[in-house]
Design a protein around this motif. Sequence first.
Motif, PDB file in Angstrom:
ATOM      1  N   ARG A   1      10.521   4.665  -7.891  1.00 18.72           N
ATOM      2  CA  ARG A   1      11.360   3.680  -8.675  1.00 18.72           C
ATOM      3  C   ARG A   1      11.118   2.754  -8.321  1.00 18.72           C
ATOM      4  NH1 ARG A   1      16.953   4.058  -7.883  1.00 18.72           N
ATOM      5  NH2 ARG A   1      17.588   5.249  -6.583  1.00 18.72           N
ATOM      6  N   HIS A   2      11.215   2.069  -7.194  1.00 15.40           N
ATOM      7  CA  HIS A   2      11.821   0.733  -6.638  1.00 15.40           C
ATOM      8  C   HIS A   2      10.429  -0.184  -6.607  1.00 15.40           C
ATOM      9  CE1 HIS A   2      15.746   1.041  -5.884  1.00 15.40           C
ATOM     10  NE2 HIS A   2      15.971   2.355  -4.904  1.00 15.40           N
ATOM     11  N   TYR A   3       9.824  -0.660  -7.426  1.00 12.07           N
ATOM     12  CA  TYR A   3       8.212  -0.782  -8.188  1.00 12.07           C
ATOM     13  C   TYR A   3       7.574  -0.570  -7.543  1.00 12.07           C
ATOM     14  CZ  TYR A   3      11.993  -4.959  -8.524  1.00 12.07           C
ATOM     15  OH  TYR A   3      13.224  -5.447  -8.849  1.00 12.07           O
ATOM     16  N   GLY A   4       7.004   1.347  -7.304  1.00  9.35           N
ATOM     17  CA  GLY A   4       6.234   1.806  -7.126  1.00  9.35           C
ATOM     18  C   GLY A   4       4.878   1.567  -8.228  1.00  9.35           C
TER      19      GLY A   4
ATOM     20  N   THR B   1       5.925  -7.606  -4.487  1.00  3.10           N
ATOM     21  CA  THR B   1       6.754  -6.766  -4.848  1.00  3.10           C
ATOM     22  C   THR B   1       8.244  -6.532  -4.020  1.00  3.10           C
ATOM     23  OG1 THR B   1       6.356  -4.631  -4.861  1.00  3.10           O
ATOM     24  CG2 THR B   1       5.268  -5.580  -6.903  1.00  3.10           C
ATOM     25  N   GLU B   2       9.264  -6.822  -4.728  1.00  3.08           N
ATOM     26  CA  GLU B   2      10.135  -6.735  -3.786  1.00  3.08           C
ATOM     27  C   GLU B   2      11.108  -5.467  -3.001  1.00  3.08           C
ATOM     28  OE1 GLU B   2      15.204  -7.356  -3.272  1.00  3.08           O
ATOM     29  OE2 GLU B   2      14.450  -7.364  -5.826  1.00  3.08           O
ATOM     30  N   ASP B   3      11.223  -5.929  -1.728  1.00  2.18           N
ATOM     31  CA  ASP B   3      10.910  -4.271  -0.911  1.00  2.18           C
ATOM     32  C   ASP B   3      11.919  -4.971   0.766  1.00  2.18           C
ATOM     33  OD1 ASP B   3      10.587  -2.774   1.382  1.00  2.18           O
ATOM     34  OD2 ASP B   3       9.772  -1.841  -0.468  1.00  2.18           O
ATOM     35  N   ASP B   4      13.288  -3.743   0.540  1.00  2.00           N
ATOM     36  CA  ASP B   4      13.774  -4.433   1.402  1.00  2.00           C
ATOM     37  C   ASP B   4      12.999  -4.771   3.027  1.00  2.00           C
ATOM     38  OD1 ASP B   4      13.424  -1.649   1.841  1.00  2.00           O
ATOM     39  OD2 ASP B   4      15.176  -0.782   2.334  1.00  2.00           O
ATOM     40  N   ASP B   5      11.745  -3.833   2.902  1.00  2.00           N
ATOM     41  CA  ASP B   5      10.550  -3.947   4.221  1.00  2.00           C
ATOM     42  C   ASP B   5      10.642  -6.059   4.400  1.00  2.00           C
ATOM     43  OD1 ASP B   5      10.819  -1.342   5.503  1.00  2.00           O
ATOM     44  OD2 ASP B   5       9.921  -1.175   3.631  1.00  2.00           O
TER      45      ASP B   5
ATOM     46  N   LEU C   1       0.863  -1.304   0.154  1.00  2.70           N
ATOM     47  CA  LEU C   1      -0.166  -0.258   0.272  1.00  2.70           C
ATOM     48  C   LEU C   1       1.168   1.582   0.245  1.00  2.70           C
ATOM     49  CD1 LEU C   1      -2.705   1.329   0.514  1.00  2.70           C
ATOM     50  CD2 LEU C   1      -2.843   1.142   2.923  1.00  2.70           C
ATOM     51  N   GLY C   2       2.026   1.183   0.929  1.00  4.64           N
ATOM     52  CA  GLY C   2       2.889   2.570   1.229  1.00  4.64           C
ATOM     53  C   GLY C   2       4.097   2.320  -0.249  1.00  4.64           C
ATOM     54  N   LYS C   3       4.328   1.896  -0.876  1.00  2.00           N
ATOM     55  CA  LYS C   3       5.097   2.049  -1.736  1.00  2.00           C
ATOM     56  C   LYS C   3       4.730   3.038  -3.045  1.00  2.00           C
ATOM     57  CE  LYS C   3       6.935  -1.924  -4.107  1.00  2.00           C
ATOM     58  NZ  LYS C   3       8.566  -1.905  -3.359  1.00  2.00           N
ATOM     59  N   PRO C   4       4.273   3.032  -3.425  1.00  2.00           N
ATOM     60  CA  PRO C   4       4.191   3.910  -4.521  1.00  2.00           C
ATOM     61  C   PRO C   4       4.169   5.357  -4.402  1.00  2.00           C
ATOM     62  CG  PRO C   4       2.207   2.485  -5.131  1.00  2.00           C
ATOM     63  CD  PRO C   4       2.431   2.231  -3.151  1.00  2.00           C
TER      64      PRO C   4
END
Length: 439
Positions: free
Chosen positions: A153-156, A168-172, A108-111
């Motif tokens: 830009r990281h998979y937003g 999607t990939e995320d360090d979280d 939810l927060g990525k974009p």
Amino acid sequence: MVEHAFKQASEEGQSTDSIETLRRRWSAAKSSGMADELLRNVARTILDEQDAVTLRSLDSSREPSSLDHILALCTLPEVPTGGKGISPDVLADRIAGGWLGRAAGCLLGKPVEKTPRAGIEELLRSNDSWPLKAYITEKGIPDHLLKKYPWNRHYGRESLRENIVCMTEDDDLNYAMVNLSVVESAGADFTTEHIAQAWLTMVPVLSTFTAERVAYVNLLDGVEPPFTAIRRNPYREWIGAQIRSDVFGWISPGDPRGAACLAFRDARLSHVRNGIYGEMFVAAMLAQACVSDEPRVVVETALKVVPPASRLAESIRFVLALPEQESSWPSAVDRLEERYGHYHWVHAINNAALVVAALLYGRGDFERSICNVVMGGWDTDSNGATVGSVAGTMLGRSRLPDAWIAPLNNRIRTSIKSFDKSALTDLADRTCRVAQHSH
């Protein structure tokens, strides 16, 4: 990096005179016209001199960085108060809720990661999706706003409602998988060195950021923990450790103090002081969330593992009192911005405060909790992940809204070795097996 080092030193209470002396040297070097390599050498020298001051004050009585000193200030009993009677089925449901909730909140927060709070509101109001009640969509947002506030830009873009096919990939989420691997192989007696080895063998360096990347490079240079957290690391109290805590809480159901001790071993690789406390606090919240579904109980219990005179503890106490002063979520966030807006947008303290506020104002409702924290700004994907994890663990998979979980298609992408395309429920099952073996 050098400017961040000056700010970090100031936040830690180091001498203003010594900071200003180094700042003047840095300003003179930058304005001298010297070659870039020479300027980098000056930067390294200044960072090393700043590190020497940091080392001398590392175990202050107010904000210590060693576990013995932290536990001496801890007000939580050593013997856990719950968790022994939790049934295997309930624990499995709670851990699955945590993994799935973490993924949903993060997605939810990525974009809008890096987009300021006002920008998030401007974007969402433009297509009538404010207040937030679903995954973010691009549909209906004017082009000029999309240019003004580009998606992360990281998979937003892949995390927009119309494009979601998985987590999607995320360090979280990456560090949760790394730490799962560590506790599977080394058990609950793992060391910081086990964590360091896992990073070097499983995590691509370009998948790390801020404090984690500095610690990673320090490891490659032969530096050993805990000095990996200090050497040329102005990000040592930022949010990085706070996002790595979940597995330690899930494998310690009803034992928040024990979870905090596990989290410390991970945090000391890259963080000090409040950076460490942030991970200990979230791990303790998750351990308590395995046996409680009341947000205030979860927060108040976890607060007892944090040194009471620390800046992090002060921020959590401030938030605990906030619902009696501010009834609306926007007003509560205004207060947080007024008090903690001077911190960097990925600092541990302001983001931990926002996470706690979202949990309290969410009152156990998953959707309201994750939407609140993302609308609050700052580190939107990390905070969405943490709130989703805590709320998801409190509720369990069986009580999570399908509208948030189904779009994940029970799959996660990652660059972490051997984990790509994992089923989230398989990760939960593996975590549950470790938890049952550990307790």
